[in-house]
Design a protein around this motif. Sequence first.
Motif, PDB file in Angstrom:
ATOM      1  N   LEU A   1       0.847  -1.189  -0.063  1.00  0.00           N
ATOM      2  CA  LEU A   1      -0.220   0.277  -0.122  1.00  0.00           C
ATOM      3  C   LEU A   1       0.623   1.260  -0.062  1.00  0.00           C
ATOM      4  N   VAL A   2       1.940   1.290   0.681  1.00  0.00           N
ATOM      5  CA  VAL A   2       2.540   2.635   1.019  1.00  0.00           C
ATOM      6  C   VAL A   2       4.073   2.622   0.756  1.00  0.00           C
ATOM      7  N   GLY A   3       4.550   1.379   0.311  1.00  0.00           N
ATOM      8  CA  GLY A   3       5.904   1.182  -0.089  1.00  0.00           C
ATOM      9  C   GLY A   3       6.710   0.886   1.265  1.00  0.00           C
ATOM     10  N   VAL A   4       8.127   1.012   1.029  1.00  0.00           N
ATOM     11  CA  VAL A   4       9.223   0.629   1.926  1.00  0.00           C
ATOM     12  C   VAL A   4       9.689   1.641   2.995  1.00  0.00           C
ATOM     13  N   ASP A   5       9.197   2.827   2.633  1.00  0.00           N
ATOM     14  CA  ASP A   5       9.784   3.624   3.694  1.00  0.00           C
ATOM     15  C   ASP A   5       9.147   3.692   5.099  1.00  0.00           C
ATOM     16  N   HIS A   6      10.215   3.277   6.100  1.00  0.00           N
ATOM     17  CA  HIS A   6       9.809   3.058   7.175  1.00  0.00           C
ATOM     18  C   HIS A   6       8.920   4.139   8.080  1.00  0.00           C
ATOM     19  N   ARG A   7       9.305   5.453   7.787  1.00  0.00           N
ATOM     20  CA  ARG A   7       8.531   6.630   8.292  1.00  0.00           C
ATOM     21  C   ARG A   7       7.005   6.664   8.115  1.00  0.00           C
ATOM     22  N   TRP A   8       6.715   5.732   7.021  1.00  0.00           N
ATOM     23  CA  TRP A   8       5.296   5.388   6.490  1.00  0.00           C
ATOM     24  C   TRP A   8       4.682   4.240   6.942  1.00  0.00           C
ATOM     25  N   LEU A   9       5.743   3.163   6.843  1.00  0.00           N
ATOM     26  CA  LEU A   9       5.522   1.905   6.891  1.00  0.00           C
ATOM     27  C   LEU A   9       4.925   1.519   8.193  1.00  0.00           C
ATOM     28  N   LEU A  10       5.675   1.814   9.383  1.00  0.00           N
ATOM     29  CA  LEU A  10       5.452   1.628  10.751  1.00  0.00           C
ATOM     30  C   LEU A  10       4.233   2.331  11.404  1.00  0.00           C
TER      31      LEU A  10
END
Length: 336
Positions: free
Chosen positions: A274-283
Amino acid sequence: MDAVRRPAKVRLAWLLVTLLVLAAIVVASVMIGSRAVTLDEVLAALGGSTDGLGEAAVTKRLWRTALALLVGAALGVAGTVLQGVTRNPLADPGILGVTMGASLAVVIGIAWFGLWTYTGYIWAAIAGAAATSIFVYVIGSLGPGGATPLKLTLAGAATTAAASSFISAIVLPRGDIAGGVRSWQIGGVGGATPEAISQVLPFLVVGGLICLLAARPLNSLALGDDLAAGLGEHVAATRAIAALGAVLLCGAATAVAGPVAFVGLIVPHICRLLVGVDHRWLLPFSALTGAALVTASDVLGRVIARPGEVDVGIITAFVGAPLLIAIVRRRKVREL
């Protein structure tokens, strides 16, 4: 669309959808059960009334829903962090043995040290989760290549099997605790109380904050240890700090809800799509999706076995096992 990058508009759209779905699940969790309740009874319970059967049922379900949200969010974030720390798509608190290590510590505390308080459960579970995490990482690091995903997965599976056997060996001769421990081992949120939530909340908040602060360093780790070090990251320290946050979340969640399986495996894969692999969004998305998954599983467990119920751990296992097989098959095909 590329699974690695997502435009901000797409991410915000998925955020709105996730919040709406989560709100609908929360409403369903409060209103659905062995006894259906009306909107008037829900409003009366929110106003502090517990006089009628409906209001009492709503009050109990509110605490149950709150615990399901917290446990789901904690396990979702913990799974995402563990997958980032180990760079292993199969990493999960259950598969890596962390959950079962926490369970073993709680059972030992109950059987040998007379632990019967939530605070005792939480500290024992965190200690067990931490010890198991270190043990699995050390075992998985032996031999050439260091801590590869395959070796960590095998070490975690072996540790889980051993811990499960130890639990059985401890519980079987103890008829006084066997029933309660076996019920708790399935994993569920039916025993939610204000005391349980108040005791576990500080640990979940601290663990969650640690994981969120590790979001940017986890992005660097995804590039590889050498590149991460070249970008100025202290690789070992980053792994240790992020793992600490995951251990706090997993241990505290296991202490109050039992070993709920596969949530930490399912959620990160859904969120990456849904949101990719950027942990700032992923978490943050993992927290919302994990909360939705566990709460929805709790509602489904009440519906399919009405007037009884099926525990959350059973529902998530039915969902997670096929996904685990699909992930393994997909990776195997890629390697051919």
